[in-house]
Scaffold this motif. Structure first.
Motif, PDB file in Angstrom:
ATOM      1  N   SER A  80       0.829  -1.201   0.000  1.00  0.00           N
ATOM      2  CA  SER A  80       0.000   0.000   0.000  1.00  0.00           C
ATOM      3  C   SER A  80       0.865   1.253   0.000  1.00  0.00           C
ATOM      4  O   SER A  80       0.581   2.222  -0.716  1.00  0.00           O
ATOM      5  N   ALA A  84       0.860   4.031  -2.953  1.00  0.00           N
ATOM      6  CA  ALA A  84       0.561   5.426  -2.613  1.00  0.00           C
ATOM      7  C   ALA A  84       1.705   6.347  -3.003  1.00  0.00           C
ATOM      8  O   ALA A  84       1.488   7.469  -3.488  1.00  0.00           O
ATOM      9  N   THR A  88       1.453   9.364  -5.659  1.00  0.00           N
ATOM     10  CA  THR A  88       1.803  10.717  -5.218  1.00  0.00           C
ATOM     11  C   THR A  88       2.815  11.342  -6.165  1.00  0.00           C
ATOM     12  O   THR A  88       2.686  12.504  -6.567  1.00  0.00           O
ATOM     13  N   LEU A 118      -3.048  12.409  -1.612  1.00  0.00           N
ATOM     14  CA  LEU A 118      -2.235  11.200  -1.686  1.00  0.00           C
ATOM     15  C   LEU A 118      -0.980  11.328  -0.826  1.00  0.00           C
ATOM     16  O   LEU A 118      -0.542  10.355  -0.194  1.00  0.00           O
ATOM     17  N   ALA A 121      -1.934  10.668   2.712  1.00  0.00           N
ATOM     18  CA  ALA A 121      -2.146   9.231   2.904  1.00  0.00           C
ATOM     19  C   ALA A 121      -0.818   8.477   2.940  1.00  0.00           C
ATOM     20  O   ALA A 121      -0.628   7.553   3.744  1.00  0.00           O
ATOM     21  N   THR A 122       0.119   8.887   2.080  1.00  0.00           N
ATOM     22  CA  THR A 122       1.439   8.254   2.069  1.00  0.00           C
ATOM     23  C   THR A 122       2.154   8.476   3.389  1.00  0.00           C
ATOM     24  O   THR A 122       2.804   7.558   3.922  1.00  0.00           O
TER      25      THR A 122
END
Length: 346
Positions: A80, A84, A88, A118, A121-122
């Motif tokens: 994941s 990500a 990004t 993104l 989230a990363t």
């Protein structure tokens, strides 16, 4: 047969990736706050170089991943994080290049906003992935060989970023014309062509203020909005964190003139709060009041509701979230201007 350098991949690779991740995340946040050209260019360049620099360590990281898979099947967390990260980087490159059609503004959402989401989230996935994998510092991290490796990685990231900038210019991509902050021109001298954007949850009010309440030490005055068009004109750049900018001739009244007409004995080291009818506010140094404008017009036309009518703050050199819309109150306070959240919480 693996090349000698990738075969030695391991802890240093992960440390290098972590350093670049943190630099990219930190400069990404800082880029939203910096509006003046030279600092903005340095911050944006560092952000782009750190992000692209991650690609330089892919051969080494792939060896680390293969070794981990041989010992234990891969979990979903690492996969994941990798996905990500790739997304990004991809959206960052698309924004930097200017994009066309759906890649620049899709369904009203700029690709920069997708990139930021993104990136957040990363960052969260990175924390989860790194938890329990903490590495203790070693003396060799700062020895001559370690510093040479870090220098080589830094030089490589700068070279890769420079190659990307040269590519935009050679190909004539829109990215070659973006501002130092990374923003693209939309609506210069044409306010109707400027995108209507707000910060987070702020929204166009149903009933904007008909008068401005100005508060100075010992005095409060109500000024009709119609009296704020005093003919002061600033040609200034509105640079939005949404990835666009526009240059307009803004007309209204200089903030220092307004305050001088209302009160005396203003605090020498004070600040001024500019408050919207929505409750959105920003605090600025009182010493900069001569460079701030309460605008009622743009390009000779009254402001539209979406752009802050009937009056908005014009703050040259600051990003768009400082340009308070639908101003209802101006309050002089005896407090440091920096005593506030770096970014509005509304």
């Amino acid at each position: 047969m693996a090349l000698p350098l990738p075969r030695r991949a391991g802890r240093r690779t992960n440390v290098g990736l972590l350093a670049l991740f943190l630099l990219a995340l930190g400069t990404g946040v800082l880029a939203f706050a910096v509006g003046s050209p030279v600092p903005a260019r340095l911050v944006v360049a560092a952000h782009g170089a750190a992000g692209l620099g991650l690609l330089l360590l892919v051969p080494w990281k792939s060896v680390v991943v293969r070794r981990a898979w041989q010992r234990r099947p891969a979990g979903g967390g690492g996969v994941s994080l990798g996905v990500a990260t790739v997304l990004t980087l991809l959206t960052g490159v698309l924004h930097a290049g200017g994009g066309t059609g759906p890649w620049s503004w899709s369904a009203g959402v700029p690709v920069l906003h997708v990139h930021v989401a993104l990136g957040a989230a990363t960052g969260a996935l990175l924390v989860v992935h790194a938890w329990g994998r903490r590495q203790r510092p070693r003396a060799t991290d700062l020895d001559r060989r370690g510093l040479l490796r870090a220098g080589a990685l830094g030089a490589g990231t700068v070279a890769l970023w420079g190659a990307g900038e040269a590519l935009w210019r050679l190909t004539g991509a829109a990215g070659a014309a973006r501002r130092a902050t990374g923003s693209f021109e939309r609506g210069t001298d044409d306010p109707a062509a400027m995108p209507v954007t707000q910060w987070i949850s702020d929204a166009v009010p149903d009933s904007p203020a008909a008068e401005l309440v100005v508060t100075t030490p010992g005095r409060r005055v109500r000024v009709p909005v119609g009296d704020l068009d005093q003919g002061d004109v600033f040609r200034a750049v509105l640079d939005c964190t949404g990835g666009w900018y526009a240059v307009q001739d803004w007309r209204g009244v200089r903030l220092d003139r307004l305050l001088a007409s209302v009160g005396r004995d203003l605090p020498a080291d004070g600040a001024v709060d500019v408050v919207s009818v929505t409750g959105f506010r920003r605090r600025l140094p009182l010493s900069e009041a001569g460079g701030l404008l309460l605008a009622t017009h743009a390009a000779g036309r009254p402001l539209s509701p979406g752009h802050g009518a009937p009056v908005r703050l014009v703050a040259p050199g600051r990003r768009g979230f400082w340009w308070v819309k639908w101003v209802a109150r101006v309050e002089v306070v005896d407090a440091p201007w920096w005593l506030q959240s770096p970014f509005p919480l509304q």
